[in-house]
Every structure is written in C-alpha cells, then in structure tokens.
Design an enzyme around this catalytic site. Structure first.
Site, PDB file in Angstrom:
ATOM      1  N   MET A   1      -8.769  34.926  24.720  1.00  0.00           N
ATOM      2  CA  MET A   1      -8.020  33.710  24.448  1.00  0.00           C
ATOM      3  C   MET A   1      -7.785  32.866  25.705  1.00  0.00           C
ATOM      4  O   MET A   1      -6.658  32.445  25.989  1.00  0.00           O
ATOM      5  CB  MET A   1      -6.676  34.063  23.775  1.00  0.00           C
ATOM      6  CG  MET A   1      -6.834  34.856  22.494  1.00  0.00           C
ATOM      7  SD  MET A   1      -7.895  34.040  21.286  1.00  0.00           S
ATOM      8  CE  MET A   1      -6.759  32.813  20.669  1.00  0.00           C
TER       9      MET A   1
ATOM     10  N   HIS B   1     -16.562  32.685  16.938  1.00  0.00           N
ATOM     11  CA  HIS B   1     -15.479  31.806  16.492  1.00  0.00           C
ATOM     12  C   HIS B   1     -15.386  31.901  14.966  1.00  0.00           C
ATOM     13  O   HIS B   1     -16.418  31.850  14.283  1.00  0.00           O
ATOM     14  CB  HIS B   1     -15.761  30.364  16.936  1.00  0.00           C
ATOM     15  CG  HIS B   1     -14.644  29.438  16.583  1.00  0.00           C
ATOM     16  ND1 HIS B   1     -13.446  29.435  17.268  1.00  0.00           N
ATOM     17  CD2 HIS B   1     -14.525  28.513  15.604  1.00  0.00           C
ATOM     18  CE1 HIS B   1     -12.643  28.528  16.720  1.00  0.00           C
ATOM     19  NE2 HIS B   1     -13.264  27.960  15.707  1.00  0.00           N
TER      20      HIS B   1
ATOM     21  N   ASN C   1     -19.948  33.798  22.508  1.00  0.00           N
ATOM     22  CA  ASN C   1     -18.601  33.783  21.939  1.00  0.00           C
ATOM     23  C   ASN C   1     -18.713  33.864  20.426  1.00  0.00           C
ATOM     24  O   ASN C   1     -19.715  33.464  19.848  1.00  0.00           O
ATOM     25  CB  ASN C   1     -17.885  32.480  22.319  1.00  0.00           C
ATOM     26  CG  ASN C   1     -16.462  32.422  21.780  1.00  0.00           C
ATOM     27  OD1 ASN C   1     -15.727  33.417  21.827  1.00  0.00           O
ATOM     28  ND2 ASN C   1     -16.061  31.285  21.257  1.00  0.00           N
TER      29      ASN C   1
ATOM     30  N   VAL D   1     -15.353  23.557  24.707  1.00  0.00           N
ATOM     31  CA  VAL D   1     -14.791  24.660  23.921  1.00  0.00           C
ATOM     32  C   VAL D   1     -15.470  24.770  22.551  1.00  0.00           C
ATOM     33  O   VAL D   1     -15.603  23.769  21.839  1.00  0.00           O
ATOM     34  CB  VAL D   1     -13.266  24.442  23.748  1.00  0.00           C
ATOM     35  CG1 VAL D   1     -12.669  25.524  22.857  1.00  0.00           C
ATOM     36  CG2 VAL D   1     -12.592  24.428  25.104  1.00  0.00           C
TER      37      VAL D   1
ATOM     38  N   SER E   1     -11.232  44.089  17.467  1.00  0.00           N
ATOM     39  CA  SER E   1     -12.068  44.612  16.372  1.00  0.00           C
ATOM     40  C   SER E   1     -13.524  44.174  16.520  1.00  0.00           C
ATOM     41  O   SER E   1     -14.440  44.909  16.119  1.00  0.00           O
ATOM     42  CB  SER E   1     -11.507  44.203  15.006  1.00  0.00           C
ATOM     43  OG  SER E   1     -11.738  42.846  14.740  1.00  0.00           O
ATOM     44  N   ASN E   2     -13.777  43.013  17.088  1.00  0.00           N
ATOM     45  CA  ASN E   2     -15.178  42.618  17.318  1.00  0.00           C
ATOM     46  C   ASN E   2     -15.818  43.485  18.394  1.00  0.00           C
ATOM     47  O   ASN E   2     -16.983  43.871  18.267  1.00  0.00           O
ATOM     48  CB  ASN E   2     -15.271  41.132  17.685  1.00  0.00           C
ATOM     49  CG  ASN E   2     -15.271  40.251  16.455  1.00  0.00           C
ATOM     50  OD1 ASN E   2     -16.255  40.203  15.720  1.00  0.00           O
ATOM     51  ND2 ASN E   2     -14.151  39.584  16.202  1.00  0.00           N
TER      52      ASN E   2
HETATM   53  C1  GRF Z   1     -11.685  36.775  15.969  1.00  0.00           C
HETATM   54  O1  GRF Z   1     -11.325  36.131  14.769  1.00  0.00           O
HETATM   55  C2  GRF Z   1     -12.642  35.931  16.758  1.00  0.00           C
HETATM   56  O2  GRF Z   1     -13.507  35.177  15.969  1.00  0.00           O
HETATM   57  C3  GRF Z   1     -11.711  35.031  17.525  1.00  0.00           C
HETATM   58  O3  GRF Z   1     -10.622  35.845  17.867  1.00  0.00           O
HETATM   59  C4  GRF Z   1     -10.505  36.903  16.920  1.00  0.00           C
HETATM   60  C5  GRF Z   1     -10.537  38.183  17.689  1.00  0.00           C
HETATM   61  O4  GRF Z   1     -10.325  39.310  16.876  1.00  0.00           O
HETATM   62  N1  GRF Z   1     -12.397  34.429  18.657  1.00  0.00           N
HETATM   63  P1  GRF Z   1     -10.581  40.761  17.454  1.00  0.00           P
HETATM   64  O5  GRF Z   1      -9.709  40.917  18.695  1.00  0.00           O
HETATM   65  O6  GRF Z   1     -12.046  40.889  17.784  1.00  0.00           O
HETATM   66  O7  GRF Z   1     -10.160  41.688  16.368  1.00  0.00           O
END
Ligand code: GRF
Length: 200
Positions: free
Chosen positions: A90, A109, A107, A144, A13-14
């Site tokens: 991840m 977070h 990144n 990290v 989604s990001n």
């Molecule tokens: C998000 O909450 C981001 O902050 C974290 O992993 C999640 C990824 O969500 N690092 P998406 O795949 O972008 O929906």
C-alpha cells in the site's frame, strides 16, 4: 531460476497464492527469495516466515518516500531479486524504484483497469453500478495502477452483493491471475507494443 521479491503491507493472501503455485508446481522457474513489508505488523510477514522464507519489514512511517524506497531497493538488490511482485503493497513507489527494476515490477489491482484505480476498487465498482468487475495484473510504471496489462479476469457483480461478497469473488480470481501472469512473464514469450502486452 528467477528470483522473486514480494512486497506487501497486509494479510498477504496473494503472496500465499504465489507461494502455493510454486510449491504445487503450477508456477515454475522461479523462487521467492525475499518478502518485504513497509509495516512491521503485516500478517503476510509472519505467514512468509512460517513457510521458511526470508521476510522482514522496513517500516515506512515517518520516513520520506525516497529514503524508504532507497532502503527497499538496497534490500532487493542485496537479495539479488530479478522480478518484484507488489501484492497488496500500500505504497506508491518512486520513479527511482521503478528505474532500478525496469519492466521487472508487477502489481495486482482488484478492478478491470483503467476502471476504478487507487483505493477501494471493489467499493467503487459496487457504488458505480458496474455489472462486471474483476482484477488486473500489470507492469508498474510511473503512474498509479496504469502500466501494461498482462492478465485480466472478470467476475459478475450480483444484485445482492455487498462489498465483502464482491471483494471475495474478485480475490479468488486474483489468486489465479497472479500466478498466470507470472508464468507468462517468466516464459519471456511476449513483446510489448505501445501499451499492449502481446504473446508470441
Ligand atoms: C488485493 O485485493 C490486491 O488486489 C490489492 O490489495 C489486496 C491485497 O490483498 N492490491 P492480500 O494482502 O494479497 O490478501
């Protein structure tokens, strides 16, 4: 045009928020040239293909980190990527990976760093009893969830929040924060002093 590479492992989604910001013109001066995943079944890869973007997986399972990172670096260099967005990727990336793109990896977070690094930041905030939560977009360094902070956004933690309601409230801010941070970095109008990102 700055050439963006997006790395993800899940729903993406990001990534989609960044793509949308580029499409609607609120984020300009860049284009997404490659979307990579370490997981073949990441929904974000399908979503990227549906948008007509080059997207594929370089599976990491059972492959030593350095070897996998070398494959990722090669793919990103081949696509002539200038700036990398980790968007729910991840995997901890190796020092070699970071050195290949110095201060060119961002990144996001889902916490107000340095609080609640690593996995399940939203659950950590809820369990700790924090009253304010949020998200952070930062440059990636060798530790990290640690590099120079570019943008943070806050949300309240409500008394009746569950993990899911809090995560959703933070995610809404993540989607805006990533595009905002990218626009700031693309502008080049900043300097880094120690740990601090300072706008000119
Ligand atoms: C998000 O909450 C981001 O902050 C974290 O992993 C999640 C990824 O969500 N690092 P998406 O795949 O972008 O929906």
């Amino acid at each position: 045009m700055t050439r963006l590479g997006v790395l993800l492992s899940g729903r993406g989604s990001n990534f989609l928020a960044i793509a949308e910001a580029i499409n609607n013109g609120s984020l300009h001066g860049c284009e997404i040239v490659l979307v990579l995943s370490n997981k073949a079944d990441a929904p974000g890869i399908d979503a990227a293909r549906q948008l007509g973007l080059e997207a594929y997986a370089i599976p990491s399972k059972g492959i030593p980190r350095q070897e996998h990172d070398r494959q990722m670096i090669a793919a990103l260099q081949e696509a002539k990527v200038d700036l990398i967005c980790l968007a729910g990727y991840m995997r901890i990336i190796s020092p070699e990976f970071i050195a290949a793109f110095p201060n060119r990896i961002l990144n996001i977070h889902p916490s107000l760093l340095p609080a609640f690094p690593r996995l399940d930041a939203q659950g950590q905030a809820l369990e700790y009893g924090a009253k304010v939560a949020g998200c952070t977009v930062h440059f990636v360094d060798e530790q990290v969830d640690h590099g120079t902070i570019i943008v943070q956004r806050t949300v309240p933690v409500l008394d009746d929040d569950t993990h899911d309601t809090l995560a959703a409230r933070i995610l809404e801010q993540e989607h805006q924060a990533y595009a905002e941070a990218l626009q700031r970095v693309l502008s080049g109008e900043y300097r880094i002093e120690g740990r601090r990102y300072i706008r000119k």
